[in-house]
Design an enzyme around this catalytic site. Sequence first.
Site, PDB file in Angstrom:
ATOM      1  N   ASP A  94       0.791  -1.236   0.000  1.00 57.73           N
ATOM      2  CA  ASP A  94       0.000   0.000   0.000  1.00 57.73           C
ATOM      3  C   ASP A  94       0.821   1.284   0.000  1.00 57.73           C
ATOM      4  O   ASP A  94       0.390   2.309  -0.505  1.00 57.73           O
ATOM      5  CB  ASP A  94      -0.935   0.011   1.230  1.00 57.73           C
ATOM      6  CG  ASP A  94      -0.192  -0.250   2.538  1.00 57.73           C
ATOM      7  OD1 ASP A  94       1.040  -0.402   2.497  1.00 57.73           O
ATOM      8  OD2 ASP A  94      -0.842  -0.303   3.597  1.00 57.73           O
ATOM      9  N   HIS A  95       2.043   1.227   0.537  1.00 63.78           N
ATOM     10  CA  HIS A  95       2.789   2.473   0.731  1.00 63.78           C
ATOM     11  C   HIS A  95       3.550   2.941  -0.511  1.00 63.78           C
ATOM     12  O   HIS A  95       3.958   4.091  -0.583  1.00 63.78           O
ATOM     13  CB  HIS A  95       3.800   2.318   1.866  1.00 63.78           C
ATOM     14  CG  HIS A  95       3.206   2.469   3.238  1.00 63.78           C
ATOM     15  ND1 HIS A  95       2.247   1.616   3.728  1.00 63.78           N
ATOM     16  CD2 HIS A  95       3.437   3.376   4.215  1.00 63.78           C
ATOM     17  CE1 HIS A  95       1.925   1.990   4.961  1.00 63.78           C
ATOM     18  NE2 HIS A  95       2.621   3.060   5.272  1.00 63.78           N
ATOM     19  N   ASP A 159       3.649  -1.130  11.640  1.00 67.17           N
ATOM     20  CA  ASP A 159       3.169   0.182  11.248  1.00 67.17           C
ATOM     21  C   ASP A 159       2.501   0.779  12.475  1.00 67.17           C
ATOM     22  O   ASP A 159       1.742   0.080  13.166  1.00 67.17           O
ATOM     23  CB  ASP A 159       2.165   0.059  10.108  1.00 67.17           C
ATOM     24  CG  ASP A 159       1.832   1.425   9.540  1.00 67.17           C
ATOM     25  OD1 ASP A 159       2.352   1.773   8.464  1.00 67.17           O
ATOM     26  OD2 ASP A 159       1.070   2.170  10.192  1.00 67.17           O
ATOM     27  N   ARG A 447      -1.382  12.336  10.230  1.00 63.88           N
ATOM     28  CA  ARG A 447      -0.139  13.053  10.557  1.00 63.88           C
ATOM     29  C   ARG A 447       0.039  14.248   9.654  1.00 63.88           C
ATOM     30  O   ARG A 447      -0.340  14.207   8.490  1.00 63.88           O
ATOM     31  CB  ARG A 447       1.073  12.141  10.346  1.00 63.88           C
ATOM     32  CG  ARG A 447       1.104  11.084  11.358  1.00 63.88           C
ATOM     33  CD  ARG A 447       2.433  10.400  11.473  1.00 63.88           C
ATOM     34  NE  ARG A 447       2.279   9.512  12.602  1.00 63.88           N
ATOM     35  CZ  ARG A 447       2.664   8.243  12.620  1.00 63.88           C
ATOM     36  NH1 ARG A 447       3.291   7.735  11.588  1.00 63.88           N
ATOM     37  NH2 ARG A 447       2.445   7.517  13.687  1.00 63.88           N
ATOM     38  N   SER A 642       6.305   7.238  13.257  1.00 65.81           N
ATOM     39  CA  SER A 642       6.228   5.951  12.583  1.00 65.81           C
ATOM     40  C   SER A 642       6.930   4.819  13.334  1.00 65.81           C
ATOM     41  O   SER A 642       7.760   5.040  14.209  1.00 65.81           O
ATOM     42  CB  SER A 642       6.860   6.129  11.214  1.00 65.81           C
ATOM     43  OG  SER A 642       7.352   4.927  10.729  1.00 65.81           O
ATOM     44  N   ARG A 644       8.857   2.826  11.611  1.00 69.30           N
ATOM     45  CA  ARG A 644       9.937   2.416  10.709  1.00 69.30           C
ATOM     46  C   ARG A 644      11.246   2.213  11.467  1.00 69.30           C
ATOM     47  O   ARG A 644      11.777   3.120  12.083  1.00 69.30           O
ATOM     48  CB  ARG A 644      10.104   3.426   9.561  1.00 69.30           C
ATOM     49  CG  ARG A 644      10.476   4.821   9.979  1.00 69.30           C
ATOM     50  CD  ARG A 644      10.360   5.810   8.807  1.00 69.30           C
ATOM     51  NE  ARG A 644       8.965   6.135   8.561  1.00 69.30           N
ATOM     52  CZ  ARG A 644       8.509   7.343   8.241  1.00 69.30           C
ATOM     53  NH1 ARG A 644       9.338   8.358   8.072  1.00 69.30           N
ATOM     54  NH2 ARG A 644       7.223   7.559   8.053  1.00 69.30           N
TER      55      ARG A 644
HETATM   56  C1  MIC Z   1       3.290   6.407   8.623  1.00 63.42           C
HETATM   57  O1  MIC Z   1       2.091   6.637   8.682  1.00 63.42           O
HETATM   58  O2  MIC Z   1       4.176   7.187   9.013  1.00 63.42           O
HETATM   59  C2  MIC Z   1       3.730   5.089   8.052  1.00 63.42           C
HETATM   60  C3  MIC Z   1       4.392   5.342   6.772  1.00 63.42           C
HETATM   61  O3  MIC Z   1       2.611   4.266   7.813  1.00 63.42           O
HETATM   62  C4  MIC Z   1       4.663   4.432   9.065  1.00 63.42           C
HETATM   63  C5  MIC Z   1       5.326   3.219   8.617  1.00 63.42           C
HETATM   64  C6  MIC Z   1       6.480   3.461   7.708  1.00 63.42           C
HETATM   65  O4  MIC Z   1       7.256   4.382   7.922  1.00 63.42           O
HETATM   66  O5  MIC Z   1       6.650   2.661   6.794  1.00 63.42           O
HETATM   67  C7  MIC Z   1       4.043   4.154  10.419  1.00 63.42           C
HETATM   68  O6  MIC Z   1       3.160   4.850  10.819  1.00 63.42           O
HETATM   69  O7  MIC Z   1       4.533   3.275  11.147  1.00 63.42           O
HETATM   70 FE1  SF4 Z   2      -0.638   4.652   5.091  1.00 63.70          FE
HETATM   71 FE2  SF4 Z   2       0.482   5.329   7.433  1.00 63.70          FE
HETATM   72 FE3  SF4 Z   2      -0.973   7.077   6.019  1.00 63.70          FE
HETATM   73 FE4  SF4 Z   2      -2.160   5.077   7.165  1.00 63.70          FE
HETATM   74  S1  SF4 Z   2      -1.048   6.719   8.184  1.00 63.70           S
HETATM   75  S2  SF4 Z   2      -2.533   5.795   5.082  1.00 63.70           S
HETATM   76  S3  SF4 Z   2      -0.667   3.449   6.947  1.00 63.70           S
HETATM   77  S4  SF4 Z   2       0.970   6.161   5.432  1.00 63.70           S
END
Ligand code: MIC
Ligand code: SF4
Length: 753
Positions: A94-95, A159, A447, A642, A644
């Site tokens: 999805d990302h 995630d 976010r 995140s 990550r």
């Molecule tokens: C996000 O919303 O910041 C992400 C991208 O979903 C991350 C995961 C990532 O950095 O791959 C998260 O929230 O953990």
């Molecule tokens: Fe994707 Fe993270 Fe955004 Fe949710 S918050 S849509 S998992 S990047």
Amino acid sequence: MFDLGMIESVYAQMEEHIDNARKILNRPLTLSEKILYSHLSNEKTEVAFERGKSYVDFLPDRVAMQDATAQMALLQFMMAGRSNVAVPSTVHCDHLIQAKESANIDLAQAMDINGEVYDFLESVSNKYGIGFWKPGAGIIHQVVLENYAFPGGMMIGTDSHTVNAGGLGMVAIGVGGADAVDVMAGMPWELKFPKLIGIKLLGKLSNWVSAKDVILKVAGILTVKGGTGAIVEYFGPGADNMSCTGKGTICNMGAEIGATTSIFGYDEHMGKYLRATGRSAVADLADSHSSLLCADPDVVNEPKRFYDQVLEIDLNKLEPHLNGPFTPDRATPISKMKEEAEKENWPTNIQVGLIGSCTNSSYEDISRSVSIANQAVDKGLRTKARFTITPGSEQVRHTIERDGFIETLEQLGADIFSNACGPCIGQWARVGSEKQEKNTIVHSFNRNFAKRADGNPNTYAFVGSPELVTALAIAGDLTFDPQKDFLINDRGEKIFLKPPVGIDLPEKGFSVDDLGYQEPAKDGGSIEVVVNPDSERLQLLSPFEGFNKNNFKNIRLLIKAKGKCTTDHISMAGPWLKYRGHLDNISDNMLTGAINFFNGKPNSVKNHLNNLYEPVPVTQRAYKSSGVPTIVVGDENYGEGSSREHAAMEPRFLGVKVVLVRSFARIHETNLKKQGMLGLTFADKSDYDKILEDDVFNFIDLDLFSPNKQLTLVAKHLDGSEDVILCDHTYNKVQIKWFKAGSALNLIRSSNK
Ligand code: MIC
Ligand code: SF4
């Protein structure tokens, strides 16, 4: 339907586990305690765990991973020496899909650009027994809610928004890939027993107020670190009156207050949702175990006796909110936005409104937004701002198309992007963003850190409910309050928008042609996973070196980061997502967003080897090749955001030895520990001020590293004076072993040999 057998066995044992917990604790139980105590690795425990103190081993029921974190998780899992995953696990693509033209074109483009990564994820999944959700199937958390989450269950996911499944009564926790490896390798998963925050919801949502506003309000009260180390449990009449997906939205954004997870007790809305998504058997099971799936009545009646902190929110008095810019806890009721924007000089002209994401793309969300869109279309209004939608899953997309919602949104001028994260994570080819102009966007995501959506540090992003974002996109004005202001249509008439009306679940049921799911091979033994050694996107890992105290002498300061330093500052997403499977390449983004305390600039630090100010990764690579150990110093809530683990692996890979901060966000602190890094906090927060640019650091007692014992760091300043800095840490015995072995994975490998 997935997992029925597993869910049956969870319920079959739950009552006994809960009775046992009740005996040990000798009092009524909260919902979180019921679920946690029924997922202990040591089932026969006789101890009552201390919230916020005891480290406890759990056995989660399942693991979910998304493509941007799954790569590193699975590269590590491949080193663990197993032939199969020990618990049901899934990967979701999805990302990595960029929103540019429209759903189909963008998806085809993503298949092309990310082919190598998708092939890797697919073949690893197939080999080790992991369910694979193809690109286009949807966003991990929406897919999990629709297919896997169940009341009373426990899962982890790579995630931070894994917590979304709390909307269906599950303890669902966001973790780094190394934690997922533990669980997939059949080992217990360790968590500090969380504190508990109770939030009582009174009243009922009405008019423009939505579930999103509950969490926007809570974020305003608790701030981005107020939930750290805690599970937030919601209850009360306001909760009973709310849809399951609304609950999901609230739990989703619990990540934005740093909460370990958030949860609602099982109720009739969850039962309805399970049935609507084809899981009547799970709903029947939950119905017959319903008393196990909620807090005990005494807890609800006298919450102050049982939670560490209690808040009360009256939904009847709640206002629609917009949170932002640059942080999700800056909450402004829409009625105060005019004043606030003027005072702060925020640009009020809205350029783009974006709805969707894992937070807000349920059928109900889209229906509320469509009820606004319908009025606008009928009355001759179009959006002044650009307007986009990223549906959360193919199931929702297909159903809203069938029910005519997509058509209405398109009539209003909306662009429909793929069922993917897209602009939420900087996967947005926004025209002109490189000019870095000051501008405002509003979205229904979660976010809004600087640069997150479009890479432009001057984009002011505000978070609100999908229906409010829709109204604001029509008005094109941040200060528009649909509760009292009017719009002017193409005939010059004044138009008041009526409050949104939503449909909780589709009357005709959900429908979908192809879910986008692929079952793994029964026996994957002969499947080969190929990683091209010349690949730019994927790189097999080599184990990190274990602790050697001689490596911790004469440490140099790499950067003293000032203020907010989220995982987006440490390892930016957007353009860098493409290197999530290649540790060496992605390390070139390390800490490039962090602000250097000494010159106020990002990505410019003093390289003590040549006394020049250079980019952080360049400087650190120079230290690495000259064998100079380094320290990173940070402020409060370092690593927020995140899950990550790249934000921990990059500094580890490039030779940073210590991260010393005022405080950590939970997932990041664990990620550092798992990767064998030394993550410490200032015992006296004001010692942060003692750290100077030219300092050289030495530990005096690292060889005595043990639980609950401070470490002593001496900072030698340029003028010859010294400061002794006491450092706290939260490492327990096992975690110190990870540190000594070089990483948690090194320990697993040695035990599987
Ligand atoms: C996000 O919303 O910041 C992400 C991208 O979903 C991350 C995961 C990532 O950095 O791959 C998260 O929230 O953990
Ligand atoms: Fe994707 Fe993270 Fe955004 Fe949710 S918050 S849509 S998992 S990047």
